[in-house]
Design an enzyme around this catalytic site. Structure first.
Site, PDB file in Angstrom:
ATOM      1  N   ILE A 217       0.044  41.189  48.734  1.00 54.42           N
ATOM      2  CA  ILE A 217       0.811  40.404  49.699  1.00 54.42           C
ATOM      3  C   ILE A 217       2.300  40.403  49.352  1.00 54.42           C
ATOM      4  CG2 ILE A 217      -0.614  38.694  50.866  1.00 54.42           C
ATOM      5  CD1 ILE A 217      -0.746  37.100  48.359  1.00 54.42           C
ATOM      6  N   MET A 220       7.530  43.105  49.345  1.00 59.19           N
ATOM      7  CA  MET A 220       7.647  44.420  48.726  1.00 59.19           C
ATOM      8  C   MET A 220       6.621  45.423  49.283  1.00 59.19           C
ATOM      9  SD  MET A 220       7.029  46.871  46.521  1.00 59.19           S
ATOM     10  CE  MET A 220       5.550  46.205  45.790  1.00 59.19           C
ATOM     11  N   GLU A 241      -8.448  44.710  49.388  1.00 56.75           N
ATOM     12  CA  GLU A 241      -9.024  43.370  49.543  1.00 56.75           C
ATOM     13  C   GLU A 241      -8.506  42.722  50.820  1.00 56.75           C
ATOM     14  OE1 GLU A 241      -8.457  40.822  46.128  1.00 56.75           O
ATOM     15  OE2 GLU A 241      -7.598  39.358  47.494  1.00 56.75           O
TER      16      GLU A 241
HETATM   17  C1  LIG Z   1      -3.773  40.193  48.796  1.00 60.24           C
HETATM   18  C2  LIG Z   1      -3.612  40.764  47.568  1.00 60.24           C
HETATM   19  O1  LIG Z   1      -2.600  40.608  47.001  1.00 60.24           O
HETATM   20  S1  LIG Z   1      -4.854  41.592  46.956  1.00 60.24           S
HETATM   21  C3  LIG Z   1      -4.948  41.545  45.245  1.00 60.24           C
HETATM   22  C4  LIG Z   1      -3.796  41.050  44.470  1.00 60.24           C
HETATM   23  N1  LIG Z   1      -3.686  39.621  44.286  1.00 60.24           N
HETATM   24  C5  LIG Z   1      -2.716  39.135  43.524  1.00 60.24           C
HETATM   25  O2  LIG Z   1      -1.928  39.900  42.986  1.00 60.24           O
HETATM   26  C6  LIG Z   1      -2.677  37.646  43.364  1.00 60.24           C
HETATM   27  C7  LIG Z   1      -1.449  37.177  42.611  1.00 60.24           C
HETATM   28  N2  LIG Z   1      -0.196  37.486  43.309  1.00 60.24           N
HETATM   29  C8  LIG Z   1       0.300  36.681  44.287  1.00 60.24           C
HETATM   30  O3  LIG Z   1      -0.306  35.705  44.688  1.00 60.24           O
HETATM   31  C9  LIG Z   1       1.651  37.034  44.912  1.00 60.24           C
HETATM   32  O4  LIG Z   1       1.874  38.412  44.814  1.00 60.24           O
HETATM   33  C10 LIG Z   1       2.838  36.238  44.249  1.00 60.24           C
HETATM   34  C11 LIG Z   1       2.618  34.743  44.331  1.00 60.24           C
HETATM   35  C12 LIG Z   1       3.002  36.664  42.821  1.00 60.24           C
HETATM   36  C13 LIG Z   1       4.126  36.631  45.008  1.00 60.24           C
HETATM   37  O5  LIG Z   1       3.924  36.388  46.378  1.00 60.24           O
HETATM   38  P1  LIG Z   1       5.188  36.052  47.323  1.00 60.24           P
HETATM   39  O6  LIG Z   1       4.641  35.707  48.654  1.00 60.24           O
HETATM   40  O7  LIG Z   1       6.143  37.175  47.256  1.00 60.24           O
HETATM   41  O8  LIG Z   1       5.768  34.759  46.573  1.00 60.24           O
HETATM   42  P2  LIG Z   1       7.060  33.884  46.861  1.00 60.24           P
HETATM   43  O9  LIG Z   1       8.288  34.580  46.374  1.00 60.24           O
HETATM   44  O10 LIG Z   1       7.057  33.446  48.297  1.00 60.24           O
HETATM   45  O11 LIG Z   1       6.807  32.636  45.911  1.00 60.24           O
HETATM   46  C14 LIG Z   1       5.700  31.792  46.122  1.00 60.24           C
HETATM   47  C15 LIG Z   1       6.029  30.439  45.532  1.00 60.24           C
HETATM   48  O12 LIG Z   1       6.204  30.565  44.126  1.00 60.24           O
HETATM   49  C16 LIG Z   1       7.438  30.016  43.720  1.00 60.24           C
HETATM   50  N3  LIG Z   1       7.911  30.851  42.591  1.00 60.24           N
HETATM   51  C17 LIG Z   1       7.892  32.206  42.546  1.00 60.24           C
HETATM   52  N4  LIG Z   1       8.396  32.612  41.365  1.00 60.24           N
HETATM   53  C18 LIG Z   1       8.707  31.508  40.650  1.00 60.24           C
HETATM   54  C19 LIG Z   1       9.268  31.298  39.355  1.00 60.24           C
HETATM   55  N5  LIG Z   1       9.567  32.320  38.529  1.00 60.24           N
HETATM   56  N6  LIG Z   1       9.459  30.030  38.951  1.00 60.24           N
HETATM   57  C20 LIG Z   1       9.139  28.979  39.763  1.00 60.24           C
HETATM   58  N7  LIG Z   1       8.602  29.128  41.009  1.00 60.24           N
HETATM   59  C21 LIG Z   1       8.404  30.388  41.438  1.00 60.24           C
HETATM   60  C22 LIG Z   1       8.315  30.132  44.956  1.00 60.24           C
HETATM   61  O13 LIG Z   1       9.372  29.203  44.934  1.00 60.24           O
HETATM   62  C23 LIG Z   1       7.302  29.813  46.047  1.00 60.24           C
HETATM   63  O14 LIG Z   1       7.052  28.409  46.082  1.00 60.24           O
HETATM   64  P3  LIG Z   1       7.349  27.526  47.412  1.00 60.24           P
HETATM   65  O15 LIG Z   1       6.429  28.049  48.471  1.00 60.24           O
HETATM   66  O16 LIG Z   1       7.076  26.147  47.025  1.00 60.24           O
HETATM   67  O17 LIG Z   1       8.800  27.780  47.727  1.00 60.24           O
HETATM   68  C1  LIG Z   2      -6.531  37.249  50.043  1.00 60.75           C
HETATM   69  C2  LIG Z   2      -5.480  37.254  48.984  1.00 60.75           C
HETATM   70  C3  LIG Z   2      -6.051  36.970  47.640  1.00 60.75           C
HETATM   71  C4  LIG Z   2      -5.392  37.798  46.583  1.00 60.75           C
HETATM   72  O1  LIG Z   2      -4.198  37.685  46.329  1.00 60.75           O
HETATM   73  O2  LIG Z   2      -6.047  38.600  45.945  1.00 60.75           O
END
Ligand SMILES: CC(=O)SCCNC(=O)CCNC(=O)[C@H](O)C(C)(C)COP(=O)(O)OP(=O)(O)OC[C@H]1O[C@@H](n2cnc3c(N)ncnc32)[C@H](O)[C@@H]1OP(=O)(O)O
Ligand SMILES: CCCC(=O)O
Length: 443
Positions: A217, A220, A241
Site C-alpha cells: 500500500i 510509492m 495480497e
Molecule cells: C497491502 C500490502 O501492503 S500487502 C503486504 C505488506 N504489508 C505491509 O507491509 C504492512 C506494513 N506496512 C504498512 O502498513 C504501510 O506500508 C506503512 C504504514 C508502513 C506506510 O503506509 P503509508 O500509507 O505510506 O503511511 P503514512 O505515511 O500515511 O503513515 C501512516 C501513519 O503513520 C504515521 N507515521 C509514519 N511514520 C512515522 C514515524 N516515523 N513516526 C511517527 N509516526 C509515523 C503517520 O503520521 C500516519 O499517522 P496519521 O494517520 O495519524 O497521520
Molecule cells: C490488506 C493490507 C494488509 C497488509 O498490509 O498486508
C-alpha cells in the site's frame, strides 16, 4: 433446484438478525469492504442490553457503529489497521490483534479465534444458491467453517468475483440474511510524492519482463506502477495480497497478462481488494482474475514457485542493526504486520526473488520537526515487523541498502549511506559507540 424459497425463508430485518448476539460473544465482521453496514448499525443499537461483546475485523473504511455508538458494550479488535482503526486505538476504543497474515485462517481453524456469529457483506445469490464473497476472500472460508451462526448482508454493489476456496458461501450454510444497497466503501490511493518517485526510480532497473509483482500500500507503489505503465516492460504477472488501483493502471496499460506465471498462469491472483469503484467494476465477473485465501496467496510455499518474483512494501523506520518496524511509531500503533513478513520470506525462497522495503529517509512530525527514520537502535517500543535475519533490501530516496548475508559493520554502512545527509554523522558516531562501525568504513 430453486433456492428462492430458502432465500425468502431466511430473509429478515437487520434488527431481527442481530438478536442472536449475546453478551460475551465473539462477532466476526470479515474485513475491509465486506464489513456489514446495516448489521453493524443494528448491533450497535442493542448496546444498552449487551456487555463484553468482542468484534473482530480489519481495515475499516467507514465508521463502525459498534465502536462509535456502543462504547462500554463492544470491544473492537482489528487484525490490521486503516487510519480510522488507528484513531480508534488512539482513543482507547480498539485493541490491535497481532498476527502473521498467512496463518490467520489457522487461528480460526485451531480454535484460537472463536466465532459465535459471523456477519459479512456478499453479492446477490446466483441461480445455484451461491453468494460471492466479492472483494474479501482472505480467511472467510475458515471463519465460515467454525462460526456457530452466519448472517449475510446481501448487497448488489458487491462485485461477484471468481476464485478458489473462500470465494462464495452457499445458502445452505447460512442462518439468515438481510438486504442492503449501501455503497461499498472506496479508498483512493495517496498521490505519489517526489520522494516516492525517486524511490520508484531506484527500484525500476530491478524489474524485468515476465516478472510476477506484489505491490503493497501507499504512494510509492503507485509511483512505481506509473513508471511501469509508461515503460517497455511486458507480460507482468499479478500475485498479491491486496489488489488496489496500482494494478488497475497496469491492466489498463496492457502490462499485466499473467501469461508468464509459473503457477496460476493466465490469472491475476489477490486475496483482498480495496480501491476505487472502477476497480470493483473491473473485478466483477472478470475471468482473468481470481481471489484466493490468504493462507495460499501469502504462503512462502506458494510464492517460492515463481522464478522472477518482485515484492515491494512500505516500512516506518529501521535501526543500524537492520531491524525494520512497519507497524508502530514507538508505542503508537499504526498499521500491522500484514503480509510483509510473508512476502519477504517467500520472495527469498524464489530463484530470482527480489524484495524491497521502502520508506522516505525522514519523517516530519505534526510540530514540523524532522526526524530520521533510520535510528541507531530501537528503544521506544517500536514493534519489529521484519527481523534482521530476514530483512531484504531497504530503499530510500538516497538509494538502496542491501542487507542479506552481510556482517553488522557492512549493514550499518549501507544503512547510513541511505540516511538523510543531515543525520549521517550522528549515526556514524552511534554505530561506533555500538561497536558496529569498522575503522575502514567510508565516512
Ligand atoms: C497491502 C500490502 O501492503 S500487502 C503486504 C505488506 N504489508 C505491509 O507491509 C504492512 C506494513 N506496512 C504498512 O502498513 C504501510 O506500508 C506503512 C504504514 C508502513 C506506510 O503506509 P503509508 O500509507 O505510506 O503511511 P503514512 O505515511 O500515511 O503513515 C501512516 C501513519 O503513520 C504515521 N507515521 C509514519 N511514520 C512515522 C514515524 N516515523 N513516526 C511517527 N509516526 C509515523 C503517520 O503520521 C500516519 O499517522 P496519521 O494517520 O495519524 O497521520
Ligand atoms: C490488506 C493490507 C494488509 C497488509 O498490509 O498486508
Amino acid at each position: 433446484m430453486d433456492f428462492s424459497q430458502e432465500y425468502q425463508e431466511k430473509l429478515c430485518t437487520p434488527a431481527e438478525a442481530v438478536k442472536v448476539v449475546k453478551s460475551g460473544d465473539w462477532v466476526d465482521y470479515s474485513q475491509t469492504c465486506s464489513i456489514p453496514v446495516k448489521l453493524d448499525a443494528a448491533l450497535a443499537a442493542r448496546h444498552a442490553e449487551l456487555a463484553d461483546v468482542n468484534i473482530r475485523s480489519s481495515i475499516t473504511m467507514q465508521p463502525l457503529k459498534v465502536v462509535e455508538e456502543g462504547e462500554g458494550s463492544f470491544t473492537y479488535n482489528p487484525w490490521h489497521c486503516s487510519g480510522m482503526d488507528r484513531r480508534y486505538i488512539d482513543q482507547g476504543k480498539a485493541f490491535f490483534n497481532p498476527m502473521m497474515f498467512r496463518n490467520v485462517g489457522s487461528y480460526y481453524r485451531k480454535g484460537y479465534a472463536p466465532v459465535d456469529v459471523l456477519m459479512l457483506t456478499v453479492s446477490p445469490m446466483d441461480a445455484y444458491g451461491n453468494f460471492s464473497t466479492g472483494l474479501t476472500n482472505c480467511c472467510v472460508q475458515d471463519i465460515v467453517d467454525v462460526a456457530k451462526y452466519i448472517i449475510l448482508e446481501v448487497n448488489p454493489n458487491m462485485p461477484r468475483v471468481y476464485g478458489t476456496t473462500g470465494d462464495h458461501i452457499h445458502i445452505s450454510q447460512v442462518n439468515c440474511l438481510v438486504e442492503s444497497d449501501e455503497a461499498i466503501p472506496t479508498a483512493m490511493a495517496p498521490a505519489a510524492t517526489e520522494i516516492d518517485r525517486k524511490i520508484a526510480e531506484y527500484i525500476f532497473p530491478e524489474l524485468s519482463d515476465g516478472m510476477t509483482l506484489q505491490l503493497g500500500i501507499g504512494g510509492m507503489p503507485n509511483a512505481l506502477g506509473a513508471l511501469v505503465a509508461e515503460s517497455d516492460l511486458k507480460d507482468i504477472g499479478m500475485h498479491t495480497e491486496l489488489m488496489s488501483d496500482g494494478y488497475l493502471t497496469l491492466y489498463k496499460a496492457g502490462k499485466i497478462t499473467n501469461m508468464k506465471k509459473e503457477i496460476d498462469r493466465g490469472k491475476g491472483v489477490f486475496s483482498i481488494a480495496n480501491g476505487s469503484r472502477e476497480l470493483y467494476d473491473f473485478l466483477n465477473e472478470n475471468q482473468g482474475i481470481y481471489s484466493a485465501p490468504i493462507g495460499y496467496v501469502n504462503h512462502p510455499e506458494t510464492i517460492k514457485q515463481f522464478k522472477n518474483f518482485v515484492s515491494i512494501n512500505g516500512c516506518i523506520a529501521m535501526d543500524l542493526y537492520g531491524q525494520v518496524c512497519s507497524e508502530s511509531a514507538g508505542t503508537r500503533h499504526i498499521s500491522g504486520t500484514g503480509g510483509q513478513l510473508d512476502f519477504v520470506t517467500g520472495t527469498f525462497e524464489c530463484v530470482n526473488g527480489k524484495a524491497f522495503l521502502a520508506m522516505s529517509s525522514t519523517f516530519k512530525d505534526k510540530k514540523g520537526t524532522v526526524h530520521s527514520r533510520i535510528l541507531p537502535k530501537f528503544t521506544q517500543g517500536d514493534i519489529i515487523t521484519t527481523p534482521r535475519t530476514q530483512v531484504p533490501t531497504i530503499v530510500t530516496e538516497y538509494g538502496m541498502a542491501h542487507q542479506v548475508g552481510l556482517p553488522t559493520w557492512m549493514r550499518a554502512e549501507n544503512i547510513i549511506n541511505i540516511a538523510h545527509p543531515d543525520f549521517r554523522e550522528d549515526l556514524i558516531q552511534a554505530a561506533e559507540a555500538q561497536g558496529i562501525w569498522r575503522h575502514s568504513n567510508k565516512r
